[in-house]
Design a protein around this motif. Structure first.
Motif: not given
Length: 117
Positions: A13-19, A29-32, A36-37, A39-43
């Motif tokens: 459940g990493c907390r990810i920050s994106a700009e 940032t924030g993915w371990e 995570g990376e 997931y963030a890109r797709e989201e």
């Protein structure tokens, strides 16, 4: 614009920050882990979700559990649930049977996840 996400790709459940500016991802940032990376890109670009629901079965008290065969666009989830809610099934139904073909014109079928006789 800065966005905060909680990754659902694994149990961490990493907390990810994106700009993001004008739809372009400038940083994540924030993915371990690589999950995570990804997931963030797709989201941030085209969020999708699996949809699970229940369908009423004629002559039965217990409903039939169903799910989408693959994730659908997040913006179509509630419309899909409304379409699924209109369905009534009559036994027999087998695991993997298509219950709602092409739900909400997404190109994705809703399938049975259990059998009923």
């Amino acid at each position: 614009m800065k966005m905060e996400l909680t990754c659902i790709g694994c149990p961490k459940g990493c907390r990810i920050s994106a700009e993001v500016i004008d739809g372009e991802i400038l940083s994540i940032t924030g993915w371990e882990c690589k999950i995570g990376e990804k997931y963030a890109r797709e989201e941030l670009t085209l969020p999708t979700r699996m949809v699970t629901s229940l369908v009423k079965v004629n002559g039965r008290e217990l409903p039939l559990s169903v799910k989408t065969a693959r994730p659908i666009d997040k913006s179509r989830v509630f419309d899909s649930l409304q379409e699924i809610a209109q369905v009534r099934m009559t036994p027999p139904v087998y695991i993997g049977d298509v219950i709602v073909p092409n739900v909400c014109s997404t190109g994705v079928d809703v399938i049975a996840t259990k059998e009923i006789w």
